[in-house]
Design a protein around this motif. Structure first.
Motif, PDB file in Angstrom:
ATOM      1  N   ARG A  69      39.999   2.881  21.295  1.00 45.69           N
ATOM      2  CA  ARG A  69      38.868   3.237  20.683  1.00 45.69           C
ATOM      3  C   ARG A  69      38.306   2.715  19.349  1.00 45.69           C
ATOM      4  O   ARG A  69      37.330   2.362  18.825  1.00 45.69           O
ATOM      5  CB  ARG A  69      38.669   4.851  20.582  1.00 45.69           C
ATOM      6  CG  ARG A  69      38.605   5.292  21.919  1.00 45.69           C
ATOM      7  CD  ARG A  69      38.731   6.924  22.103  1.00 45.69           C
ATOM      8  NE  ARG A  69      37.517   7.510  21.434  1.00 45.69           N
ATOM      9  CZ  ARG A  69      36.227   7.535  22.089  1.00 45.69           C
ATOM     10  NH1 ARG A  69      35.829   7.407  23.123  1.00 45.69           N
ATOM     11  NH2 ARG A  69      35.113   8.236  20.968  1.00 45.69           N
ATOM     12  N   PHE A  74      34.442   3.084  18.431  1.00 39.36           N
ATOM     13  CA  PHE A  74      34.189   4.317  18.449  1.00 39.36           C
ATOM     14  C   PHE A  74      34.677   5.072  17.309  1.00 39.36           C
ATOM     15  O   PHE A  74      34.452   6.389  17.050  1.00 39.36           O
ATOM     16  CB  PHE A  74      34.188   4.882  19.875  1.00 39.36           C
ATOM     17  CG  PHE A  74      33.587   4.194  20.875  1.00 39.36           C
ATOM     18  CD1 PHE A  74      32.213   4.028  20.789  1.00 39.36           C
ATOM     19  CD2 PHE A  74      34.064   3.660  22.116  1.00 39.36           C
ATOM     20  CE1 PHE A  74      31.453   3.475  21.722  1.00 39.36           C
ATOM     21  CE2 PHE A  74      33.552   3.060  23.135  1.00 39.36           C
ATOM     22  CZ  PHE A  74      31.997   2.970  22.824  1.00 39.36           C
ATOM     23  N   GLY A  93      29.804  -1.657  14.182  1.00 44.54           N
ATOM     24  CA  GLY A  93      29.826  -0.514  14.882  1.00 44.54           C
ATOM     25  C   GLY A  93      29.740  -0.728  16.547  1.00 44.54           C
ATOM     26  O   GLY A  93      29.777  -2.451  16.388  1.00 44.54           O
ATOM     27  N   ALA A  94      30.028  -0.134  17.328  1.00 40.62           N
ATOM     28  CA  ALA A  94      30.373  -0.605  18.695  1.00 40.62           C
ATOM     29  C   ALA A  94      29.599  -1.462  19.356  1.00 40.62           C
ATOM     30  O   ALA A  94      29.681  -2.326  19.919  1.00 40.62           O
ATOM     31  CB  ALA A  94      30.466   0.777  19.421  1.00 40.62           C
ATOM     32  N   GLU A  95      28.092  -1.138  18.814  1.00 38.31           N
ATOM     33  CA  GLU A  95      27.008  -1.943  19.418  1.00 38.31           C
ATOM     34  C   GLU A  95      26.946  -3.621  18.940  1.00 38.31           C
ATOM     35  O   GLU A  95      26.503  -4.198  19.494  1.00 38.31           O
ATOM     36  CB  GLU A  95      25.632  -1.594  19.049  1.00 38.31           C
ATOM     37  CG  GLU A  95      25.129  -1.325  17.786  1.00 38.31           C
ATOM     38  CD  GLU A  95      25.812  -0.098  16.960  1.00 38.31           C
ATOM     39  OE1 GLU A  95      26.495   0.453  17.334  1.00 38.31           O
ATOM     40  OE2 GLU A  95      24.952   0.187  16.005  1.00 38.31           O
ATOM     41  N   SER A  99      33.130  -6.936  22.164  1.00 35.12           N
ATOM     42  CA  SER A  99      33.671  -6.376  23.344  1.00 35.12           C
ATOM     43  C   SER A  99      32.975  -5.405  24.185  1.00 35.12           C
ATOM     44  O   SER A  99      31.996  -4.891  23.766  1.00 35.12           O
ATOM     45  CB  SER A  99      34.876  -5.654  22.718  1.00 35.12           C
ATOM     46  OG  SER A  99      34.283  -4.444  21.715  1.00 35.12           O
ATOM     47  N   ALA A 100      33.531  -5.268  25.538  1.00 36.90           N
ATOM     48  CA  ALA A 100      32.804  -4.386  26.251  1.00 36.90           C
ATOM     49  C   ALA A 100      34.061  -3.516  27.145  1.00 36.90           C
ATOM     50  O   ALA A 100      34.834  -3.910  27.266  1.00 36.90           O
ATOM     51  CB  ALA A 100      32.352  -5.272  27.311  1.00 36.90           C
ATOM     52  N   MET A 101      33.417  -2.072  27.214  1.00 37.13           N
ATOM     53  CA  MET A 101      34.584  -1.329  27.743  1.00 37.13           C
ATOM     54  C   MET A 101      34.102  -0.759  29.065  1.00 37.13           C
ATOM     55  O   MET A 101      32.884  -0.588  29.335  1.00 37.13           O
ATOM     56  CB  MET A 101      34.415  -0.211  26.595  1.00 37.13           C
ATOM     57  CG  MET A 101      35.518   0.979  26.803  1.00 37.13           C
ATOM     58  SD  MET A 101      36.289   1.397  25.270  1.00 37.13           S
ATOM     59  CE  MET A 101      36.787   3.122  25.859  1.00 37.13           C
ATOM     60  N   ARG A 168      29.095  -3.907  34.749  1.00 38.52           N
ATOM     61  CA  ARG A 168      28.322  -3.551  33.332  1.00 38.52           C
ATOM     62  C   ARG A 168      28.941  -4.201  32.231  1.00 38.52           C
ATOM     63  O   ARG A 168      28.395  -4.645  31.151  1.00 38.52           O
ATOM     64  CB  ARG A 168      27.988  -2.155  33.331  1.00 38.52           C
ATOM     65  CG  ARG A 168      27.013  -2.059  32.104  1.00 38.52           C
ATOM     66  CD  ARG A 168      27.026  -0.334  32.320  1.00 38.52           C
ATOM     67  NE  ARG A 168      27.977   0.318  31.856  1.00 38.52           N
ATOM     68  CZ  ARG A 168      28.153   1.698  31.797  1.00 38.52           C
ATOM     69  NH1 ARG A 168      27.090   2.497  31.964  1.00 38.52           N
ATOM     70  NH2 ARG A 168      29.291   2.463  31.517  1.00 38.52           N
ATOM     71  N   GLN A 172      27.824  -8.653  30.258  1.00 36.92           N
ATOM     72  CA  GLN A 172      27.963  -8.866  28.626  1.00 36.92           C
ATOM     73  C   GLN A 172      28.547 -10.145  28.310  1.00 36.92           C
ATOM     74  O   GLN A 172      28.362 -10.619  26.879  1.00 36.92           O
ATOM     75  CB  GLN A 172      28.392  -7.679  28.048  1.00 36.92           C
ATOM     76  CG  GLN A 172      27.461  -6.298  28.105  1.00 36.92           C
ATOM     77  CD  GLN A 172      28.159  -5.060  27.565  1.00 36.92           C
ATOM     78  OE1 GLN A 172      28.650  -5.177  26.430  1.00 36.92           O
ATOM     79  NE2 GLN A 172      28.246  -3.906  28.099  1.00 36.92           N
TER      80      GLN A 172
ATOM     81  N   GLU B 183      28.143   6.758  24.327  1.00 37.95           N
ATOM     82  CA  GLU B 183      29.193   5.689  23.792  1.00 37.95           C
ATOM     83  C   GLU B 183      29.184   4.564  24.792  1.00 37.95           C
ATOM     84  O   GLU B 183      29.095   3.327  24.217  1.00 37.95           O
ATOM     85  CB  GLU B 183      30.659   6.211  23.765  1.00 37.95           C
ATOM     86  CG  GLU B 183      30.998   7.028  22.797  1.00 37.95           C
ATOM     87  CD  GLU B 183      32.503   7.700  23.125  1.00 37.95           C
ATOM     88  OE1 GLU B 183      33.208   7.534  23.984  1.00 37.95           O
ATOM     89  OE2 GLU B 183      32.798   8.424  22.035  1.00 37.95           O
ATOM     90  N   ARG B 186      26.145   2.747  23.437  1.00 40.30           N
ATOM     91  CA  ARG B 186      26.427   1.983  21.984  1.00 40.30           C
ATOM     92  C   ARG B 186      27.227   0.634  22.487  1.00 40.30           C
ATOM     93  O   ARG B 186      26.919  -0.447  21.789  1.00 40.30           O
ATOM     94  CB  ARG B 186      27.148   2.921  21.360  1.00 40.30           C
ATOM     95  CG  ARG B 186      26.502   4.007  20.638  1.00 40.30           C
ATOM     96  CD  ARG B 186      25.766   3.564  19.667  1.00 40.30           C
ATOM     97  NE  ARG B 186      26.248   3.040  18.563  1.00 40.30           N
ATOM     98  CZ  ARG B 186      27.328   3.501  17.615  1.00 40.30           C
ATOM     99  NH1 ARG B 186      27.460   4.713  17.717  1.00 40.30           N
ATOM    100  NH2 ARG B 186      27.736   2.858  16.571  1.00 40.30           N
ATOM    101  N   ASP B 187      28.136   0.654  23.232  1.00 42.36           N
ATOM    102  CA  ASP B 187      29.128  -0.423  23.842  1.00 42.36           C
ATOM    103  C   ASP B 187      28.267  -1.716  24.261  1.00 42.36           C
ATOM    104  O   ASP B 187      28.832  -2.749  24.021  1.00 42.36           O
ATOM    105  CB  ASP B 187      30.184   0.192  24.665  1.00 42.36           C
ATOM    106  CG  ASP B 187      31.118  -0.878  24.698  1.00 42.36           C
ATOM    107  OD1 ASP B 187      31.691  -1.278  23.650  1.00 42.36           O
ATOM    108  OD2 ASP B 187      31.556  -1.458  25.973  1.00 42.36           O
ATOM    109  N   ALA B 188      27.116  -1.228  25.048  1.00 44.39           N
ATOM    110  CA  ALA B 188      26.389  -2.000  25.550  1.00 44.39           C
ATOM    111  C   ALA B 188      25.449  -2.966  24.543  1.00 44.39           C
ATOM    112  O   ALA B 188      24.762  -3.736  25.102  1.00 44.39           O
ATOM    113  CB  ALA B 188      25.551  -1.354  26.868  1.00 44.39           C
ATOM    114  N   GLY B 189      25.377  -2.301  23.364  1.00 48.62           N
ATOM    115  CA  GLY B 189      24.637  -3.060  22.308  1.00 48.62           C
ATOM    116  C   GLY B 189      23.378  -2.111  21.915  1.00 48.62           C
ATOM    117  O   GLY B 189      22.573  -2.797  21.070  1.00 48.62           O
ATOM    118  N   ALA B 190      23.290  -0.928  22.165  1.00 46.24           N
ATOM    119  CA  ALA B 190      21.917  -0.097  21.991  1.00 46.24           C
ATOM    120  C   ALA B 190      22.304   0.471  20.447  1.00 46.24           C
ATOM    121  O   ALA B 190      23.436   0.928  20.145  1.00 46.24           O
ATOM    122  CB  ALA B 190      21.948   0.796  22.857  1.00 46.24           C
TER     123      ALA B 190
END
Lengths: 359, 287
Positions: A69, A74, A93-95, A99-101, A168, A172, B183, B186-190
């Protein structure tokens, strides 16, 4: 910007692990995290080469998910650095991370169709409708789910949801793919198939990948390297073979595979009582009807048929040992001879000696 | 031998079952009769009444039928204004209530701030006391603030009545959105705002729609406070009902009641279709 190239191109130009340029992959230095007054991650270092698949393996509460995380963004580390392809990301930030999770329970958006779920990251990148459609279809093809593109996630099976979540993440074109217990919600048969699928796709695309798992079989069968974690630290970081054959600590030896744990030391095939911990793999306990060098008479106490092999508990004069043997089913009470082929000696939890008897 | 005992045992268990089913049948029957007498009966009477001319005592049906009362309502200027007022205040109330309450609902669901529980419970306060008492004290305040007989005054009264629905129901809906769905976005970029717009809000929408429908109906049916604060400058349909019952033949009140029920029924049907047929069923299957 690689993002604007069609998806098929990076798919074609596969990067084999090890052929990557220097500075690629993931580098973690001095990662530290305290949650609720408890040290969860204790000064952790980890480096993953480009195109490599690494598993974080450990019992629950060892900090593997917390580490993931923090890599994903996160959770903010208290100190330490996280670099992806040479770029420091720990302040992002995560956005904004490359990386993609893939989440443990897939975290698909139930109000969107499969295609919308997979296309959402591209929509955020302001791609044209036709481009999104092409890429989504290409990646759904890759995970063989094109026929389900207009289904809602609730209408497809768990294994298919898993693949949508993977698609998904892959769409990316992440520099780093993170998977959190990706197979834990699947049944045993499907788990084997999906883990092979994931490994195959990962190798085709050459994506640097970190997987969190508590299942040693899963980690052993998929990974290039495994980081075994315990109490917020990495106990050992090596290839699956080395982890099993040369565990550096007693924890790793007990966690990976099974082990006879006896207090004492090995002397001419006999166990003498002592302070050290002796670790003997069950397959290194050899049973035979006739006496052989280093063997000692033993009595079979319990037999557990395990399908491909049987688990036999034998009582020797010096210890009770567990052995994996194949062949005809043994009977409790049967007299036999048991010899120790190889044993590891641990002192203060660390491996100090590896001894093989002359068998 | 064994078979005989078996069948005897079976017949023994069947007898109390029959008695049980008789009691159950009787209870269901009684329930249906009560429903018909107390819910369907008045509605039926209302429907007939709205088209009745003379209706003398022992007759089960009116002596003659007429559309006169509908004409009276349609032609009466004051009644038309009441309909307009109601259709003005109810949507406006929902809008204002949503703007004020939805952010609060989100905060209650997602953030832990000091006094959170206190605020959440105190929202019930407006519903815990007799409404009339609240409105009288409110009126005193409104005189001081010059809000009597004003649109704003009526709006305040209406919004007060919807705060509980508009906060509690959406708060539960927001809280039910799994964190990792946010989450994942967010991870996807939003961005945080985009996560809210694309994931949190759509997933909480069924709950918000329920709250909006309930608020609409609450505002549409609100009479006491509106009468006290708004009459005679602003008459809505429920407040106009009061004067109708007193000043017109009962047939006009019947026509008006039917008119008053139309928006509620329509809204319920739409909401029913969208909530039960749509996302709610699928959306909450996720673990």
């Amino acid at each position: 910007m690689t993002i604007h190239e069609p998806l098929t191109e990076p798919l074609a130009g596969t990067t084999k692990p090890g052929t990557a340029a220097s500075g690629g992959g993931l580098t973690i230095r001095g990662l530290h995290k305290i949650l609720g007054g408890r040290t969860i991650i204790d000064n952790l270092d980890l480096s993953v080469k480009e195109g490599e698949l690494v598993s974080l393996l450990g019992p629950s509460g060892c900090g593997k998910t917390t580490t993931l995380r923090m890599i994903a963004g996160f959770l903010e580390p208290d100190s330490g650095s996280i670099e992806v392809e040479g770029q420091e990301v720990s302040h992002l930030g995560a956005e904004n991370r490359p990386s993609a999770m893939v989440f443990q329970n897939y975290a698909l958006w139930p109000h969107m169709t499969v295609a919308k779920n997979v296309g959402f990251p591209l929509k955020l990148r302001k791609m044209s409708k036709t481009e999104i459609k092409d890429r989504v279809e290409a990646v759904l093809e890759l995970v063989s789910l094109l026929h389900h593109k207009d289904s809602k996630p609730a209408r497809i099976s768990g294994g298919e949801q898993q693949r949508v979540a993977l698609a998904r993440a892959l769409v990316q074109e992440p520099k780093l793919l993170l998977l959190d217990e990706p197979l834990s919600n699947l049944d045993a048969k499907l788990r084997v198939k999906v883990r092979e699928d994931i490994r195959k796709i990962q190798q085709e695309l050459g994506i640097t990948t970190v997987i969190v798992t508590h299942d040693q079989e899963e980690a052993m069968s998929m990974s290039d390297r495994i980081a075994v974690m315990n109490a917020g630290k990495i106990e050992q970081y090596s290839t699956p073979e080395a982890l099993y054959a040369r565990p550096e600590t007693e924890f790793v030896a007990t966690f990976i595979g099974s082990m006879n744990r006896v207090e004492g030391s090995l002397n001419n095939g006999l166990i003498a009582r002592g302070e050290d911990i002796l670790g003997i793999r069950p397959e290194d306990v050899i049973l035979a009807d006739a006496p052989f060098a280093g063997a000692v008479p033993a009595t079979v106490e319990r037999v557990v048929p395990r399908g491909h092999f049987q688990e036999v508990y034998v009582r020797r004069a010096d210890a009770q040992l567990r052995s994996f043997v194949s062949g005809e089913l043994m009977q409790p009470g049967q007299q036999t001879y048991a010899g120790i082929r190889k044993a590891m000696t641990f002192r203060d939890g660390r491996l100090v000696e590896e001894k093989g008897a002359a068998l | 031998m064994a078979i005989t005992t078996g069948s005897r045992a079976a017949s023994r268990t069947r007898r109390p079952l029959t008695l049980d089913s008789i009691v159950r049948g009787a209870l269901v029957g009684l329930f249906v009769v009560l429903m018909v007498v107390f819910i369907l009966g008045p509605l039926l009477w209302l429907g007939v009444r709205a088209f009745a001319g003379n209706w003398t005592f022992p007759n089960l049906l009116p002596d003659d039928w007429t559309l006169r009362w509908w004409q009276v309502v349609v032609n009466d200027g004051a009644l038309g204004v009441a309909v307009q007022n109601s259709l003005f205040f109810a949507p406006l109330t929902v809008l204002v209530s949503a703007i004020i309450c939805l952010p609060a609902a989100y905060a209650f669901a997602r953030f832990d701030f000091p006094g959170r529980r206190f605020f959440l419970i105190s929202l019930f306060a407006t519903n815990a006391f007799p409404k009339m008492g609240l409105f009288v004290t409110l009126a005193a305040l409104f005189y001081a603030l010059n809000l009597m007989n004003s649109v704003l005054g009526i709006l305040v009264v209406h919004v007060l009545g919807t705060v509980v629905f508009m906060t509690w129901i959406p708060a539960a809906a927001f809280a039910a959105v799994p964190r990792n769905l946010e989450e994942a976005a967010r991870d996807a970029g939003a961005s945080k705002l985009r996560v809210f717009a694309s994931v949190t809000l759509p997933m909480a929408l069924p709950g918000i729609i329920v709250a909006a429908v309930m608020s609409f109906l609450a505002s549409f049916d609100e009479a006491q406070g509106t009468y006290l604060v708004g009459a005679p400058a602003f008459m809505t349909m429920p407040t106009q009902m009061y004067s109708l019952v007193l000043n017109y033949p009962t047939q006009v009140a019947a026509v008006f009641s039917i008119l008053l029920a139309i928006p509620s029924v329509a809204l319920m049907l739409v909401a029913h279709k969208h909530i039960l047929g749509g996302q709610l069923a699928e959306g909450f299957q996720i673990k």
